[in-house]
Design a protein around this motif. Structure first.
Motif, mmCIF file in Angstrom:
data_model
loop_
_atom_site.group_PDB
_atom_site.id
_atom_site.type_symbol
_atom_site.label_atom_id
_atom_site.label_comp_id
_atom_site.label_asym_id
_atom_site.label_seq_id
_atom_site.Cartn_x
_atom_site.Cartn_y
_atom_site.Cartn_z
ATOM 1 N N MET A 1 0.774 -1.062 -0.002
ATOM 2 C CA MET A 1 -0.210 -0.031 0.139
ATOM 3 C C MET A 1 1.023 1.112 0.132
ATOM 4 S SD MET A 1 -2.993 0.884 2.532
ATOM 5 C CE MET A 1 -2.863 2.099 3.561
ATOM 6 N N ILE A 2 1.908 1.139 0.934
ATOM 7 C CA ILE A 2 2.700 2.436 1.068
ATOM 8 C C ILE A 2 3.453 2.619 -0.418
ATOM 9 C CG2 ILE A 2 4.502 1.486 2.169
ATOM 10 C CD1 ILE A 2 4.021 4.616 3.211
ATOM 11 N N VAL A 3 3.893 1.527 -0.978
ATOM 12 C CA VAL A 3 4.886 1.313 -2.151
ATOM 13 C C VAL A 3 4.022 2.150 -3.394
ATOM 14 C CG1 VAL A 3 5.929 0.246 -3.739
ATOM 15 C CG2 VAL A 3 6.407 -0.271 -1.332
ATOM 16 N N LYS A 4 2.705 1.636 -3.361
ATOM 17 C CA LYS A 4 2.027 2.123 -4.379
ATOM 18 C C LYS A 4 1.644 3.713 -4.392
ATOM 19 C CE LYS A 4 -2.786 1.533 -6.196
ATOM 20 N NZ LYS A 4 -2.700 1.534 -7.717
ATOM 21 N N TRP A 5 1.618 4.133 -2.995
ATOM 22 C CA TRP A 5 1.512 5.594 -2.698
ATOM 23 C C TRP A 5 2.485 6.200 -3.286
ATOM 24 C CZ3 TRP A 5 3.668 9.077 0.893
ATOM 25 C CH2 TRP A 5 3.083 10.179 1.034
ATOM 26 N N LEU A 6 3.717 5.720 -2.791
ATOM 27 C CA LEU A 6 5.058 6.478 -3.056
ATOM 28 C C LEU A 6 5.276 6.612 -4.612
ATOM 29 C CD1 LEU A 6 7.367 4.845 -0.592
ATOM 30 C CD2 LEU A 6 6.868 7.295 -0.694
ATOM 31 N N SER A 9 1.309 8.507 -6.179
ATOM 32 C CA SER A 9 0.720 9.634 -5.840
ATOM 33 C C SER A 9 1.274 10.904 -6.051
ATOM 34 C CB SER A 9 0.499 9.446 -4.192
ATOM 35 O OG SER A 9 0.053 10.539 -3.656
ATOM 36 N N ALA A 12 2.639 12.417 -2.771
ATOM 37 C CA ALA A 12 3.898 11.766 -2.611
ATOM 38 C C ALA A 12 4.958 12.337 -3.307
ATOM 39 C CB ALA A 12 3.749 10.268 -2.791
ATOM 40 N N PHE A 131 12.999 5.838 0.623
ATOM 41 C CA PHE A 131 11.665 6.407 0.279
ATOM 42 C C PHE A 131 11.821 7.215 -1.190
ATOM 43 C CE2 PHE A 131 10.712 6.580 4.793
ATOM 44 C CZ PHE A 131 9.764 5.942 4.850
#
Length: 162
Positions: A1-6, A9, A12, A131
């Motif tokens: 989920m965080i990888v997709k956002w990074l 987005s 991001a 990140f």
């Protein structure tokens, strides 16, 4: 989920722009100072060797071997690579050009410093750089990557003429 956002987005990419600018400024100023004021890695390398001794050494034996067998005998190479590497990583991060590569080489340098027994700001920089590296292209969306990467991708897709 965080990888997709990074990676996808827009918010991001804005946050990563701020992270890039901070990291880039840190690298650029460090490298520029070494370029303009002169730099000799031999003191740092000898200091790392001193940290390889004792009951709880800060420098592992294999890294000590690398320093003794390669880095110190080739210190002139490191006297060139470290300042220019820092400067170019910083420049790449600030302008957002080949951002992922700049992040990778920044990580390599930070881990080299950590393996040599120097903590300083390196753990913080490693964390922030992870990140940027994971975000890939999105980390350079607000930078030159926005223009350069699509052209490179297009160029790589073109079939070669016989």
């Amino acid at each position: 989920m965080i990888v997709k956002w990074l990676r996808e987005s827009q918010s991001a990419s804005v946050l990563l722009l701020l992270v890039r600018l901070y990291l880039g400024y840190s690298w650029l100023t460090s490298g520029f100072g070494k370029i303009t004021e002169g730099f000799d890695a031999s003191g740092f390398l000898k200091g790392a060797l001193a940290k390889a001794a004792g009951e709880h050494p800060a420098v592992q034996a294999w890294w000590e071997s690398f320093i003794k067998g390669f880095a110190l005998p080739n210190v002139e190479l490191f006297n060139f690579l470290v300042p220019w590497g820092e400067f170019l990583v910083g420049l790449g991060l600030i302008v957002g050009l080949f951002t992922t590569a700049a992040a990778f080489f920044g990580l390599v340098m930070n881990f080299s410093f950590l393996l040599s027994g120097t903590v300083s700001t390196n753990p913080q920089m490693v964390l922030l750089t992870i990140f940027v590296a994971v975000a890939g292209y999105n980390a350079g969306r607000y930078g030159l990557d926005r223009y350069v990467i699509p052209r490179l991708r297009e160029k790589m897709k073109k079939p070669k003429k016989a």
